[in-house]
Design an enzyme around this catalytic site. Structure first.
Site, PDB file in Angstrom:
ATOM      1  N   TYR A  95       0.799  -1.229   0.000  1.00  0.00           N
ATOM      2  CA  TYR A  95       0.000   0.000   0.000  1.00  0.00           C
ATOM      3  C   TYR A  95       0.836   1.286   0.000  1.00  0.00           C
ATOM      4  O   TYR A  95       0.465   2.257  -0.676  1.00  0.00           O
ATOM      5  CB  TYR A  95      -0.989  -0.005   1.171  1.00  0.00           C
ATOM      6  N   GLU A 137      -8.956  -6.683   4.559  1.00  0.00           N
ATOM      7  CA  GLU A 137      -8.267  -7.744   3.820  1.00  0.00           C
ATOM      8  C   GLU A 137      -7.532  -8.705   4.746  1.00  0.00           C
ATOM      9  O   GLU A 137      -7.454  -9.912   4.466  1.00  0.00           O
ATOM     10  CB  GLU A 137      -7.323  -7.118   2.791  1.00  0.00           C
ATOM     11  N   TYR A 190     -16.244 -16.679  -7.067  1.00  0.00           N
ATOM     12  CA  TYR A 190     -15.391 -17.010  -8.208  1.00  0.00           C
ATOM     13  C   TYR A 190     -14.035 -17.550  -7.752  1.00  0.00           C
ATOM     14  O   TYR A 190     -13.630 -17.395  -6.597  1.00  0.00           O
ATOM     15  CB  TYR A 190     -15.168 -15.773  -9.086  1.00  0.00           C
ATOM     16  N   TYR A 208     -12.947 -16.279 -12.631  1.00  0.00           N
ATOM     17  CA  TYR A 208     -13.983 -17.092 -13.273  1.00  0.00           C
ATOM     18  C   TYR A 208     -14.983 -17.571 -12.222  1.00  0.00           C
ATOM     19  O   TYR A 208     -14.610 -18.200 -11.232  1.00  0.00           O
ATOM     20  CB  TYR A 208     -13.366 -18.306 -13.979  1.00  0.00           C
ATOM     21  N   SER A 209     -16.255 -17.272 -12.458  1.00  0.00           N
ATOM     22  CA  SER A 209     -17.289 -17.689 -11.518  1.00  0.00           C
ATOM     23  C   SER A 209     -17.343 -19.210 -11.426  1.00  0.00           C
ATOM     24  O   SER A 209     -17.156 -19.921 -12.408  1.00  0.00           O
ATOM     25  CB  SER A 209     -18.658 -17.183 -11.972  1.00  0.00           C
ATOM     26  N   GLY A 277     -22.533 -14.564 -18.463  1.00  0.00           N
ATOM     27  CA  GLY A 277     -22.977 -14.167 -17.135  1.00  0.00           C
ATOM     28  C   GLY A 277     -23.853 -15.208 -16.459  1.00  0.00           C
ATOM     29  O   GLY A 277     -24.195 -15.079 -15.286  1.00  0.00           O
ATOM     30  N   PRO A 280     -22.393 -17.599 -12.524  1.00  0.00           N
ATOM     31  CA  PRO A 280     -22.708 -17.521 -11.090  1.00  0.00           C
ATOM     32  C   PRO A 280     -24.178 -17.764 -10.805  1.00  0.00           C
ATOM     33  O   PRO A 280     -24.541 -18.301  -9.755  1.00  0.00           O
ATOM     34  CB  PRO A 280     -22.290 -16.093 -10.708  1.00  0.00           C
ATOM     35  N   PHE A 397     -17.352  -7.892 -13.333  1.00  0.00           N
ATOM     36  CA  PHE A 397     -15.956  -8.303 -13.429  1.00  0.00           C
ATOM     37  C   PHE A 397     -15.089  -7.198 -14.012  1.00  0.00           C
ATOM     38  O   PHE A 397     -13.877  -7.242 -13.943  1.00  0.00           O
ATOM     39  CB  PHE A 397     -15.823  -9.593 -14.227  1.00  0.00           C
ATOM     40  N   PRO A 399     -13.286  -3.730 -13.642  1.00  0.00           N
ATOM     41  CA  PRO A 399     -12.809  -3.079 -12.434  1.00  0.00           C
ATOM     42  C   PRO A 399     -13.679  -1.914 -11.980  1.00  0.00           C
ATOM     43  O   PRO A 399     -13.596  -1.491 -10.832  1.00  0.00           O
ATOM     44  CB  PRO A 399     -11.399  -2.588 -12.835  1.00  0.00           C
TER      45      PRO A 399
END
Length: 406
Positions: A95, A137, A190, A208-209, A277, A280, A397, A399
């Site tokens: 960071y 995180e 995913y 990838y889902s 799509g 999922p 997906f 960004p």
């Protein structure tokens, strides 16, 4: 907490950063890869070339600035980005260099307009926001690694089998190469692939889902082959998976991630998918059939035609065998064969008129996934129908984390 002067400066300069967000994002990645070229291995290079990530960064910066006194307002953005960071392995120690690079990018783009006071204020703001990400995180890493079958970083899986689902979609059944237990996942999440594609200098990262319900001794992803079209090159990773990775081959994945997950309530649910799509949402449908056989579910899928319609027979069978399942198919360009056998319900696109004609009530949870234009159209239709935001859920997906805000 930030002091009042810092907050005032940040909020007053948000419009300037918003105006120049694309340039700041572009300059940021130029500087970042100069400083740390190894980070090419952590970013989707296709999105870099299309400047999608640059735009996403700019959006994230000014959105955080706008809500600096109430980050809760952009909680969906923070959670979604944190899930992606965990999936690709972003660490706390990375960071600071990101913060330094971001401030330098702001200086380079704004020039004299970026006074020392402004840079200092945004530096403090970045530290405050970064700490929020780091804490979230850290919890995600601990949770992921400590769960049964969990792991850190990337783990090797072999292709147990490949199954063609349509002309351009293939499913990959994945089993752990070490034969140890694998982590379960929430329906809709995913896997993240780190692909070492022959001839490519850097690792390619893709999400990838998971297209199957959880609880199996394997994972399944279903990948659309992206062919070259309209001047756009063929997809590097999807073609590698389709054409070069064979049964028995090995791929590396991080543990399941994602915030687009099905709730476990008894509320009726509407699943709306466009093209690939479907993945999922198919996982959600399978899970409802297996674990909530009385929960009403309407499954709507939009495809170009029958040849590109993955999992058509599977969904039709679920509709036939389960009273709680209703499915509907929409083709934008049906073939003559499609018309002959009458294997679709509507020609055209999913719109508000269609939704209102087949959904018993808007008192339902709405989940959708597809291309950005597809999802923006669905979101617009749901808003026109006055469906409350808390009933609307989608997977992006790209960004750019929030539809309609770029």
């Amino acid at each position: 907490m930030l002091d009042s002067k810092t907050i005032e400066i940040v909020q007053s300069t948000v419009p300037i950063l918003k105006e120049h967000s694309k340039q700041i994002g572009k300059r940021f990645y130029e500087l970042l890869f100069e400083k740390a070229p190894d980070l090419y291995n952590m970013f989707n290079q296709t999105n870099q070339k299309r400047e999608i990530q640059q735009e996403a960064l700019g959006y994230a910066v000014y959105a955080a600035g706008e809500h600096i006194t109430n980050l809760e307002a952009i909680k969906p953005v923070i959670e979604r980005i944190s899930q992606k960071h965990r999936a690709i392995g972003v660490k706390a120690e990375q960071y600071p260099v990101v913060g330094e690079t971001l401030l330098q990018a702001v200086k380079d783009v704004l020039g004299d307009a970026a006074s020392d006071d402004i840079i200092e204020a945004w530096g403090k703001a970045y530290g405050y926001i970064a700490n929020a990400f780091i804490e979230l995180e850290e919890d995600l890493y601990k949770e992921t690694e400590s769960q049964p079958g969990g792991w850190e970083g990337y783990r090797s899986f072999y292709i147990d089998k490949k199954v063609e689902e349509s002309d351009n979609v293939t499913s990959f059944y994945l089993k752990a190469k070490d034969n140890k237990a694998i982590a379960s996942y929430k329906t809709g999440q995913y896997l993240t692939l780190a692909a070492a594609v022959p001839g490519e200098k850097y690792t390619h990262i893709r999400h990838y889902s998971l297209s199957e319900s959880p609880g199996k001794d394997y994972y399944r992803i279903s990948v659309k082959r992206e062919d070259a079209h309209d001047g756009a090159p063929a997809g590097i990773v999807s073609n590698y998976l389709h054409n070069q990775v064979e049964t028995g081959g090995t791929l590396k994945f991080s543990a399941p991630a994602g915030d687009f997950v099905l709730d476990d309530s008894k509320q009726p649910v509407v699943l709306i998918s466009g093209g690939i799509g479907i993945t999922p949402l198919l996982s959600m449908l399978n899970t409802i059939v297996e674990k909530q056989p009385t929960r009403q579910v309407t499954f709507i899928h939009a495809a170009i035609n029958g040849k590109t319609h993955a999992f058509k027979e599977h969904v039709a069978q679920l509709d036939k065998n389960n009273e709680n399942v209703t499915s509907f198919t929409c083709y934008s360009s049906p073939s003559e064969e499609d018309r002959l056998v009458d294997n679709f319900d509507k020609e055209g696109y999913v719109d508000l008129e269609l939704l209102q004609s087949i959904i018993p009530s808007k008192e339902a949870g709405f989940y959708f996934c597809g291309s950005i234009p597809f999802m923006e159209a669905i979101l617009k239709a749901l808003h026109r129908w006055d469906v409350p935001n808390e009933q609307i859920h989608y997977e992006v997906f790209s960004p750019v984390a929030i539809l309609g805000e770029k």
